[in-house]
Design a protein around this motif. Structure first.
Motif, PDB file in Angstrom:
ATOM      1  N   TRP A 150       5.899  71.997-114.836  1.00  0.00           N
ATOM      2  CA  TRP A 150       6.397  70.626-114.980  1.00  0.00           C
ATOM      3  C   TRP A 150       5.258  69.650-115.230  1.00  0.00           C
ATOM      4  O   TRP A 150       5.351  68.776-116.089  1.00  0.00           O
ATOM      5  CB  TRP A 150       7.180  70.248-113.735  1.00  0.00           C
ATOM      6  N   ALA A 151       4.144  69.801-114.497  1.00  0.00           N
ATOM      7  CA  ALA A 151       3.027  68.867-114.605  1.00  0.00           C
ATOM      8  C   ALA A 151       2.384  68.896-115.985  1.00  0.00           C
ATOM      9  O   ALA A 151       1.935  67.858-116.483  1.00  0.00           O
ATOM     10  CB  ALA A 151       1.979  69.177-113.531  1.00  0.00           C
ATOM     11  N   ALA A 204       0.226  63.164-121.495  1.00  0.00           N
ATOM     12  CA  ALA A 204       0.205  64.269-122.446  1.00  0.00           C
ATOM     13  C   ALA A 204      -1.206  64.719-122.827  1.00  0.00           C
ATOM     14  O   ALA A 204      -1.459  65.920-122.896  1.00  0.00           O
ATOM     15  CB  ALA A 204       1.011  63.901-123.685  1.00  0.00           C
ATOM     16  N   PRO A 205      -2.164  63.818-123.080  1.00  0.00           N
ATOM     17  CA  PRO A 205      -3.516  64.298-123.436  1.00  0.00           C
ATOM     18  C   PRO A 205      -4.186  65.087-122.302  1.00  0.00           C
ATOM     19  O   PRO A 205      -4.837  66.099-122.553  1.00  0.00           O
ATOM     20  CB  PRO A 205      -4.291  63.015-123.730  1.00  0.00           C
ATOM     21  N   GLY A 235      -5.011  69.429-122.014  1.00  0.00           N
ATOM     22  CA  GLY A 235      -6.307  69.990-121.641  1.00  0.00           C
ATOM     23  C   GLY A 235      -6.241  70.914-120.446  1.00  0.00           C
ATOM     24  O   GLY A 235      -7.215  71.594-120.132  1.00  0.00           O
ATOM     25  N   ALA A 236      -5.088  70.982-119.775  1.00  0.00           N
ATOM     26  CA  ALA A 236      -4.953  71.801-118.577  1.00  0.00           C
ATOM     27  C   ALA A 236      -4.592  73.248-118.890  1.00  0.00           C
ATOM     28  O   ALA A 236      -4.548  74.073-117.991  1.00  0.00           O
ATOM     29  CB  ALA A 236      -3.912  71.200-117.639  1.00  0.00           C
TER      30      ALA A 236
END
Length: 138
Positions: free
Chosen positions: A26-27, A88-89, A93-94
């Motif tokens: 979700w994150a 979102a950016p 990157g995650a």
């Protein structure tokens, strides 16, 4: 945001760099809601390192997460554990997206349009075929 909030958002609670898989999905915006992510886990649509997982399973950097959602399978590698939803950016990157490219779309003719002579013959065409075959009407 304080340092404690940042650590909690990154999933570093109690010194562990892990976070629940449903929260992480979700994150990083792979699903719209956390309950959708948890439902996908319970239905067997989420795999971590090749194994089906429950929503409470923890993920850590380096884990491969496969999610079947919205008619396609996403394959991502966890780079950063996130427990809270981020922009979102930051979310992009995650994880590292390893999803193969979708197959190219084929150009399909519209359903209502057909070439003359293709498909089911018209009544007129059927009469002409009957005449050619020599069928007689009673």
């Amino acid at each position: 945001m304080t340092a404690t909030d940042q650590a909690r958002a990154q999933g570093h609670a109690n010194g562990h760099a892990t976070v629940r898989v449903d929260s992480w999905i979700w994150a990083v915006r792979l699903t719209r809601t956390r309950s959708q992510a948890a439902t996908a886990c319970r239905a067997g649509h989420v795999r971590v390192n090749g194994e089906r997982v429950k929503p409470a399973q923890h993920v850590k950097p380096g884990d491969e997460v496969r999610l079947f959602h919205a008619g396609r399978e996403r394959i991502v590698e966890v780079r950063q554990p996130l427990a809270k939803r981020v922009g979102a950016p930051v979310a992009a990157g995650a994880y590292t997206d390893r999803t193969p490219a979708p197959p190219p779309r084929e150009h399909v003719a519209l359903a209502g349009v057909r070439d003359r002579g293709a498909g089911r013959p018209t009544k007129r065409e059927r009469r002409e075929m009957d005449q050619l075959r020599g069928a007689r009407r009673a």
